[in-house]
Design a protein around this motif. Structure first.
Motif, PDB file in Angstrom:
ATOM      1  N   ILE A 257       0.834  -1.208   0.000  1.00 26.00           N
ATOM      2  CA  ILE A 257       0.000   0.000   0.000  1.00 26.00           C
ATOM      3  C   ILE A 257       0.864   1.250   0.000  1.00 26.00           C
ATOM      4  O   ILE A 257       0.547   2.243  -0.663  1.00 26.00           O
ATOM      5  CB  ILE A 257      -0.958  -0.008   1.205  1.00 26.00           C
ATOM      6  CG1 ILE A 257      -1.809  -1.284   1.195  1.00 26.00           C
ATOM      7  CG2 ILE A 257      -1.840   1.215   1.192  1.00 26.00           C
ATOM      8  CD1 ILE A 257      -2.600  -1.501  -0.059  1.00 26.00           C
ATOM      9  N   ASP A 258       1.981   1.226   0.713  1.00 25.96           N
ATOM     10  CA  ASP A 258       2.890   2.371   0.710  1.00 25.96           C
ATOM     11  C   ASP A 258       3.464   2.600  -0.681  1.00 25.96           C
ATOM     12  O   ASP A 258       3.638   3.753  -1.109  1.00 25.96           O
ATOM     13  CB  ASP A 258       4.003   2.129   1.727  1.00 25.96           C
ATOM     14  CG  ASP A 258       4.857   3.370   1.971  1.00 25.96           C
ATOM     15  OD1 ASP A 258       4.274   4.453   2.175  1.00 25.96           O
ATOM     16  OD2 ASP A 258       6.099   3.270   1.960  1.00 25.96           O
ATOM     17  N   TRP A 259       3.754   1.519  -1.403  1.00 21.59           N
ATOM     18  CA  TRP A 259       4.235   1.653  -2.779  1.00 21.59           C
ATOM     19  C   TRP A 259       3.135   2.189  -3.692  1.00 21.59           C
ATOM     20  O   TRP A 259       3.403   2.998  -4.588  1.00 21.59           O
ATOM     21  CB  TRP A 259       4.731   0.301  -3.279  1.00 21.59           C
ATOM     22  CG  TRP A 259       5.201   0.333  -4.701  1.00 21.59           C
ATOM     23  CD1 TRP A 259       6.347   0.904  -5.179  1.00 21.59           C
ATOM     24  CD2 TRP A 259       4.526  -0.229  -5.827  1.00 21.59           C
ATOM     25  NE1 TRP A 259       6.428   0.735  -6.541  1.00 21.59           N
ATOM     26  CE2 TRP A 259       5.329   0.038  -6.966  1.00 21.59           C
ATOM     27  CE3 TRP A 259       3.347  -0.935  -5.993  1.00 21.59           C
ATOM     28  CZ2 TRP A 259       4.963  -0.381  -8.239  1.00 21.59           C
ATOM     29  CZ3 TRP A 259       2.984  -1.353  -7.264  1.00 21.59           C
ATOM     30  CH2 TRP A 259       3.787  -1.075  -8.366  1.00 21.59           C
ATOM     31  N   LEU A 260       1.894   1.772  -3.476  1.00 18.62           N
ATOM     32  CA  LEU A 260       0.785   2.296  -4.272  1.00 18.62           C
ATOM     33  C   LEU A 260       0.574   3.789  -4.014  1.00 18.62           C
ATOM     34  O   LEU A 260       0.193   4.526  -4.929  1.00 18.62           O
ATOM     35  CB  LEU A 260      -0.498   1.530  -3.961  1.00 18.62           C
ATOM     36  CG  LEU A 260      -0.574   0.086  -4.475  1.00 18.62           C
ATOM     37  CD1 LEU A 260      -1.904  -0.546  -4.074  1.00 18.62           C
ATOM     38  CD2 LEU A 260      -0.399   0.031  -5.984  1.00 18.62           C
ATOM     39  N   GLU A 379      -6.081   8.603   5.002  1.00 20.42           N
ATOM     40  CA  GLU A 379      -5.175   7.658   4.363  1.00 20.42           C
ATOM     41  C   GLU A 379      -4.463   6.766   5.368  1.00 20.42           C
ATOM     42  O   GLU A 379      -3.908   5.735   4.985  1.00 20.42           O
ATOM     43  CB  GLU A 379      -4.162   8.411   3.489  1.00 20.42           C
ATOM     44  CG  GLU A 379      -4.780   9.033   2.249  1.00 20.42           C
ATOM     45  CD  GLU A 379      -3.756   9.538   1.254  1.00 20.42           C
ATOM     46  OE1 GLU A 379      -2.607   9.039   1.284  1.00 20.42           O
ATOM     47  OE2 GLU A 379      -4.094  10.430   0.451  1.00 20.42           O
ATOM     48  N   ILE A 380      -4.477   7.156   6.633  1.00 20.69           N
ATOM     49  CA  ILE A 380      -3.977   6.234   7.660  1.00 20.69           C
ATOM     50  C   ILE A 380      -4.834   4.972   7.671  1.00 20.69           C
ATOM     51  O   ILE A 380      -4.332   3.860   7.904  1.00 20.69           O
ATOM     52  CB  ILE A 380      -3.979   6.928   9.040  1.00 20.69           C
ATOM     53  CG1 ILE A 380      -2.927   8.035   9.073  1.00 20.69           C
ATOM     54  CG2 ILE A 380      -3.718   5.923  10.166  1.00 20.69           C
ATOM     55  CD1 ILE A 380      -2.890   8.796  10.385  1.00 20.69           C
ATOM     56  N   GLU A 445       7.382   5.145   4.554  1.00 20.75           N
ATOM     57  CA  GLU A 445       8.138   6.342   4.197  1.00 20.75           C
ATOM     58  C   GLU A 445       7.451   7.158   3.112  1.00 20.75           C
ATOM     59  O   GLU A 445       7.407   8.389   3.187  1.00 20.75           O
ATOM     60  CB  GLU A 445       9.549   5.946   3.743  1.00 20.75           C
ATOM     61  CG  GLU A 445      10.403   5.289   4.820  1.00 20.75           C
ATOM     62  CD  GLU A 445      10.809   6.279   5.900  1.00 20.75           C
ATOM     63  OE1 GLU A 445      10.742   7.501   5.631  1.00 20.75           O
ATOM     64  OE2 GLU A 445      11.182   5.838   7.003  1.00 20.75           O
ATOM     65  N   ALA A 446       6.945   6.502   2.074  1.00 23.37           N
ATOM     66  CA  ALA A 446       6.324   7.247   0.964  1.00 23.37           C
ATOM     67  C   ALA A 446       5.096   8.021   1.441  1.00 23.37           C
ATOM     68  O   ALA A 446       4.877   9.162   1.040  1.00 23.37           O
ATOM     69  CB  ALA A 446       5.946   6.279  -0.154  1.00 23.37           C
ATOM     70  N   PHE A 447       4.320   7.420   2.305  1.00 26.03           N
ATOM     71  CA  PHE A 447       3.123   8.086   2.829  1.00 26.03           C
ATOM     72  C   PHE A 447       3.502   9.283   3.690  1.00 26.03           C
ATOM     73  O   PHE A 447       2.895  10.352   3.598  1.00 26.03           O
ATOM     74  CB  PHE A 447       2.304   7.070   3.628  1.00 26.03           C
ATOM     75  CG  PHE A 447       1.159   7.664   4.392  1.00 26.03           C
ATOM     76  CD1 PHE A 447       0.172   8.388   3.751  1.00 26.03           C
ATOM     77  CD2 PHE A 447       1.073   7.510   5.760  1.00 26.03           C
ATOM     78  CE1 PHE A 447      -0.887   8.937   4.449  1.00 26.03           C
ATOM     79  CE2 PHE A 447       0.026   8.055   6.471  1.00 26.03           C
ATOM     80  CZ  PHE A 447      -0.964   8.765   5.820  1.00 26.03           C
ATOM     81  N   PHE A 448       4.537   9.121   4.509  1.00 23.46           N
ATOM     82  CA  PHE A 448       4.959  10.229   5.380  1.00 23.46           C
ATOM     83  C   PHE A 448       5.537  11.382   4.556  1.00 23.46           C
ATOM     84  O   PHE A 448       5.233  12.553   4.808  1.00 23.46           O
ATOM     85  CB  PHE A 448       5.991   9.725   6.388  1.00 23.46           C
ATOM     86  CG  PHE A 448       6.499  10.781   7.318  1.00 23.46           C
ATOM     87  CD1 PHE A 448       5.754  11.186   8.414  1.00 23.46           C
ATOM     88  CD2 PHE A 448       7.726  11.396   7.097  1.00 23.46           C
ATOM     89  CE1 PHE A 448       6.212  12.171   9.277  1.00 23.46           C
ATOM     90  CE2 PHE A 448       8.191  12.378   7.948  1.00 23.46           C
ATOM     91  CZ  PHE A 448       7.434  12.767   9.046  1.00 23.46           C
ATOM     92  N   LYS A 449       6.358  11.064   3.547  1.00 21.76           N
ATOM     93  CA  LYS A 449       6.966  12.116   2.735  1.00 21.76           C
ATOM     94  C   LYS A 449       5.929  12.851   1.891  1.00 21.76           C
ATOM     95  O   LYS A 449       6.080  14.046   1.617  1.00 21.76           O
ATOM     96  CB  LYS A 449       8.045  11.511   1.830  1.00 21.76           C
ATOM     97  CG  LYS A 449       9.277  11.026   2.581  1.00 21.76           C
ATOM     98  CD  LYS A 449      10.302  10.445   1.616  1.00 21.76           C
ATOM     99  CE  LYS A 449      11.537   9.957   2.368  1.00 21.76           C
ATOM    100  NZ  LYS A 449      12.538   9.355   1.446  1.00 21.76           N
ATOM    101  N   LYS A 450       4.910  12.157   1.476  1.00 20.60           N
ATOM    102  CA  LYS A 450       3.872  12.787   0.667  1.00 20.60           C
ATOM    103  C   LYS A 450       3.225  13.950   1.419  1.00 20.60           C
ATOM    104  O   LYS A 450       3.076  15.057   0.874  1.00 20.60           O
ATOM    105  CB  LYS A 450       2.826  11.753   0.272  1.00 20.60           C
ATOM    106  CG  LYS A 450       1.590  12.325  -0.402  1.00 20.60           C
ATOM    107  CD  LYS A 450       0.548  11.253  -0.664  1.00 20.60           C
ATOM    108  CE  LYS A 450      -0.735  11.845  -1.234  1.00 20.60           C
ATOM    109  NZ  LYS A 450      -1.765  10.810  -1.479  1.00 20.60           N
ATOM    110  N   TYR A 451       2.840  13.733   2.667  1.00 15.46           N
ATOM    111  CA  TYR A 451       2.155  14.764   3.444  1.00 15.46           C
ATOM    112  C   TYR A 451       3.108  15.622   4.261  1.00 15.46           C
ATOM    113  O   TYR A 451       2.651  16.494   4.998  1.00 15.46           O
ATOM    114  CB  TYR A 451       1.130  14.118   4.369  1.00 15.46           C
ATOM    115  CG  TYR A 451      -0.141  13.729   3.645  1.00 15.46           C
ATOM    116  CD1 TYR A 451      -1.151  14.653   3.432  1.00 15.46           C
ATOM    117  CD2 TYR A 451      -0.305  12.448   3.135  1.00 15.46           C
ATOM    118  CE1 TYR A 451      -2.305  14.314   2.757  1.00 15.46           C
ATOM    119  CE2 TYR A 451      -1.457  12.093   2.458  1.00 15.46           C
ATOM    120  CZ  TYR A 451      -2.458  13.031   2.267  1.00 15.46           C
ATOM    121  OH  TYR A 451      -3.598  12.686   1.588  1.00 15.46           O
TER     122      TYR A 451
END
Length: 487
Positions: A257-260, A379-380, A445-451
């Protein structure tokens, strides 16, 4: 609003029609003036065999959804035997469903239905005529009799009676195949119908402001969201589906999901696309057992389906193949797409939480900051599997409640509760899980960096700082452990 052109789009526009060189065209008026028979004239100038082949190659159009056989055609031209594709499921007892069948009957009708259609012929000796004779004996004397059609005469419509309608309804009920019931959510959500509270005066004023705007459809808004809430139980996946997965676990799902989320950000897609893609993944994994090396194929296929469902201009399938490092061919993605859709019975009616968030934001005066934080908190629910059993409307209400709490926007009054459909007591369990997720170390990481970017007002940084500070007040301890360690 026109969306920006994506960098990963193909250079050539496949929708442009290839045209040949301009030729002199004789219209009907010119042919009549010249006394020439227009049907005897060639529609286009004759070409040599070599030129004809060049034009045929130039005018060939590649169909994204129908050109599945390009791989096998290329291999057949080289004299090679096409390689067999592996399925998504790991157990041999479960068919993959990806193989192309050679059946001549329609894929959307059953074998019995096809036989029934074939036996319907006109004429006095047909089954239709026999049924008409049987029905005439049951009709009352006052009903108008319908005579059987003569040989070669088309079948006329007859006057239906209530008795005939009951017989037809009985036949349909008996012939209807047994369908699989949707997976009921064993989580805390109840499937009982919700009773709408009385409308507060403030909500009546807000609704009256949109009566003059036809785009807001204020007269249908309440009915629309009541329908979406009734539809929610059908789209909630099984929160315990990981128990029957041999090669997967919740940590592996979090990585996917983080990759998506990263793929979604890279393609600049709508928020609704991401939520629908994750819902497709979870509903598919609730039904099928998937090998670890095919999990990424499930994820990229779900994003491919969701983008075609939600986006105005969805990315080309070649972009999805490229973003997966060419680990799967386009034929495999298209084959997996058919298998996933067949598993879900082609049901993509998903009440997206973004719709509920925008509805609640109306009572918040459409505050951009609180809604941005609400998107991050919603998104969490995609990454934390503990929130999978809750309805999308419940996740949206908890996200807006916690966003207003972090930004100190005031209490959860009756107007917000009316538009959200949940009281503060109903929201609190979901809020505690969101705070627990943010207070723990970052593993996505991807989710955190996005926001963490300025575009999203650094929502992930501010919200996590608030969660770490206030987690003890909500009884959340051992925040040094990650989500994977406490699951």
């Amino acid at each position: 609003m026109v969306r920006a052109t994506r960098n990963l789009r193909s250079v050539t526009n496949e929708n442009d029609e290839n045209t040949a060189a301009p030729t002199a065209r004789v219209t009907r008026a010119k042919a009549a003036a010249l006394n020439v028979d227009e049907l005897s004239m060639p529609s286009k100038p004759l070409q040599t065999k070599k030129a004809t082949g060049a034009v045929a190659n130039a005018t060939r159009k590649r169909n994204v959804l129908g050109d599945v056989s390009n791989v096998t055609k290329a291999e057949a031209a080289d004299g090679k035997k096409p390689a067999a594709r592996t399925g998504l499921v790991s157990k041999a007892a479960q068919p993959t469903g990806i193989k192309k069948t050679t059946s001549t009957r329609s894929a959307l009708t059953t074998k019995e239905a096809n036989k029934k259609v074939e036996t319907k012929r006109s004429g006095p000796g047909s089954i239709v005529a026999q049924k008409r004779k049987m029905m005439k004996t049951k009709e009352p004397a006052a009903a108008k009799e319908v005579e059987a059609p003569e040989e070669g005469e088309p079948i006329r419509k007859k006057v239906h009676t209530s008795e005939q309608d009951e017989n037809v309804q009985t036949d349909v009920t008996q012939e209807k195949p047994a369908t699989k019931e949707p997976v009921a959510s064993p989580g805390p959500e109840a499937a009982a119908p919700r009773h709408r509270p009385p409308t507060p005066e403030a909500a009546k004023i807000l609704d009256s402001e949109d009566l003059d705007d036809p785009l807001m459809v204020a007269e249908y808004a309440n009915d629309i969201f009541e329908y979406l809430r009734d539809l929610e139980p059908n789209s909630v996946p099984n929160p315990q589906y990981m128990a029957h997965q041999d090669d997967l676990d919740w940590k592996t799902r979090g990585i996917l999901i983080d990759w998506l989320v990263e793929v979604h950000t890279r393609f600049h897609l709508l928020p609704e696309t991401l939520f629908l893609a994750v819902n497709i993944v979870d509903r598919f994994l609730s039904e099928k057992v998937v090998q670890l090396d095919r999990l990424q194929l499930v994820g990229i296929t779900a994003m491919f389906i969701a983008s075609k469902y939600e986006e105005v201009l969805s990315p080309h399938i070649a972009n999805f193949r490229h973003i997966a490092d060419d680990g799967f061919t386009e034929a495999e993605i298209l084959s997996a797409e058919r298998f996933v859709l067949a598993t879900l019975n082609y049901d993509l009616s998903y009440p997206n939480p973004m719709n509920f968030l925008r509805r609640i934001s109306k009572a918040d005066n459409y505050d951009i900051e609180s809604r941005t934080f609400g998107k991050y908190l919603m998104e969490i629910g995609l990454l934390d599997h503990r929130l999978m059993g809750y309805r999308p409307s419940h996740i949206a209400a908890a996200a807006m409640y916690l966003a207003r709490l972090i930004l100190d926007r005031g209490e959860w009054d009756e107007t917000l509760s009316y538009y959200a459909g949940y009281t503060e007591e109903e929201i609190l369990p979901v809020v505690l899980l969101m705070i627990d997720y943010m207070a723990r170390p970052v593993i996505h990481e991807a989710f955190f960096k996005k926001y963490a970017s300025k575009k999203f007002l650094k929502a992930s940084i501010i919200a996590r700082q608030w969660a770490k500070k206030n987690a003890p007040l909500y009884g959340i301890t051992n925040t040094q452990l990650t989500l994977d360690e406490v699951s």
